[in-house]
Design an enzyme around this catalytic site. Structure first.
Site, PDB file in Angstrom:
ATOM      1  CD  GLU A 196      20.065 -17.849 -29.432  1.00  0.00           C
ATOM      2  OE1 GLU A 196      20.616 -17.350 -30.439  1.00  0.00           O
ATOM      3  OE2 GLU A 196      20.687 -18.499 -28.578  1.00  0.00           O
TER       4      GLU A 196
ATOM      5  NE  ARG B 194      22.441 -18.896 -22.120  1.00  0.00           N
ATOM      6  CZ  ARG B 194      23.390 -18.227 -22.729  1.00  0.00           C
ATOM      7  NH1 ARG B 194      23.977 -17.217 -22.125  1.00  0.00           N
ATOM      8  NH2 ARG B 194      23.778 -18.561 -23.935  1.00  0.00           N
TER       9      ARG B 194
ATOM     10  CE  LYS C 145      25.723 -20.293 -30.412  1.00  0.00           C
ATOM     11  NZ  LYS C 145      24.765 -19.782 -29.413  1.00  0.00           N
TER      12      LYS C 145
HETATM   13  C1  3PG Z   1      25.814 -16.354 -25.195  1.00  0.00           C
HETATM   14  O1  3PG Z   1      26.161 -17.497 -25.063  1.00  0.00           O
HETATM   15  O2  3PG Z   1      25.349 -15.678 -24.276  1.00  0.00           O
HETATM   16  C2  3PG Z   1      25.874 -15.787 -26.572  1.00  0.00           C
HETATM   17  O3  3PG Z   1      26.846 -16.416 -27.294  1.00  0.00           O
HETATM   18  C3  3PG Z   1      26.058 -14.326 -26.563  1.00  0.00           C
HETATM   19  O4  3PG Z   1      27.332 -14.032 -26.225  1.00  0.00           O
HETATM   20  P1  3PG Z   1      27.743 -12.519 -25.969  1.00  0.00           P
HETATM   21  O5  3PG Z   1      27.147 -12.145 -24.641  1.00  0.00           O
HETATM   22  O6  3PG Z   1      29.222 -12.544 -25.961  1.00  0.00           O
HETATM   23  O7  3PG Z   1      27.163 -11.709 -27.107  1.00  0.00           O
END
Ligand code: 3PG
Length: 218
Positions: free
Chosen positions: A41, A45, A129
């Site tokens: 994934e 960002r 999710k």
């Molecule tokens: C995110 O939004 O970055 C994901 O949910 C991953 O979260 P994490 O960094 O807590 O694994």
């Protein structure tokens, strides 16, 4: 194109990846694939996220590349054009439902409350999710959601680590988990691909409880 449930069953952990330099994209994807993690994934960002999807989809044959952090309707077409084969969103709104259906991109939408689950299921989504999973109540929340929603399969994401992933994967309504621990920012920045392959290998060896039961009954 694979559907979301098929994608969720490929491996127990979907790495949530942030790429801020395009030159990291291919070696990072190769490092994960080398450890047995194929479903990736790539989050929207950073300015290079779509380009990263494109180069991985084009150059890393074994990778199954999806797009994460979908939060706008326009993200669907842009992601499809880049070569993404699935999408993940932190939440779900009517305009995202419409855009997902128009685009045909399989979507794993985020939910955090029972009302979110009801709305997502009414819109045709049964694979969801839970986000942010730990903050939303973690294991207890997922067990509780299993009562009224036995037909929903979850990929909890947010606040999960290598240490806690097995507990989530032991729940019968969890097919896989998402997390960023496979791609620590310092390992990416220093090009420590071997460390990422090791983390991926450990993650790929975890087994969801549902999968173990299914395999045992064969
Ligand atoms: C995110 O939004 O970055 C994901 O949910 C991953 O979260 P994490 O960094 O807590 O694994």
């Amino acid at each position: 194109m694979m559907n979301v449930l098929e994608l969720m069953r490929i491996g127990p952990v979907i790495p949530v990846i942030v790429i801020d330099r395009i030159e990291y994209a291919v070696p990072l994807a190769r490092a994960l694939v080398a450890g047995g993690v194929r479903v990736l994934e790539l989050t929207l960002r950073t300015p290079v996220a779509l380009e990263a999807i494109k180069v991985i989809a084009g150059e890393v044959e074994e990778a199954i590349v999806g797009v994460g952090t979908i939060s706008r309707a326009a993200d669907f077409d842009a992601s499809l054009k880049a070569g993404a084969v699935f999408g993940v969103s932190p939440g779900l709104t009517p305009d995202l439902v419409a855009a997902a259906k128009d685009s045909g991109l399989p979507l794993l939408p985020g939910v955090m409350t029972p009302s979110d689950v009801i709305a997502a299921r009414s819109a045709g989504f049964q694979q969801l999710k839970l986000f942010p999973a730990q903050q939303a109540g973690g294991l207890g929340m997922l067990s509780a959601l299993g009562g009224p929603f036995p037909d929903v399969t979850f990929c909890p994401t947010g606040g999960i680590s290598a240490a806690t992933a097995p507990e989530f994967l032991a729940l019968k309504n969890v097919a896989c988990v998402g997390g960023s621990w496979l791609t620590p920012a310092d390992a990416v920045a220093s090009g420590d691909w071997a460390r990422i392959t090791t983390l991926a290998r450990e993650a790929a060896a975890l087994r969801p409880a549902g999968m173990t039961k299914r395999m045992a009954s064969r």
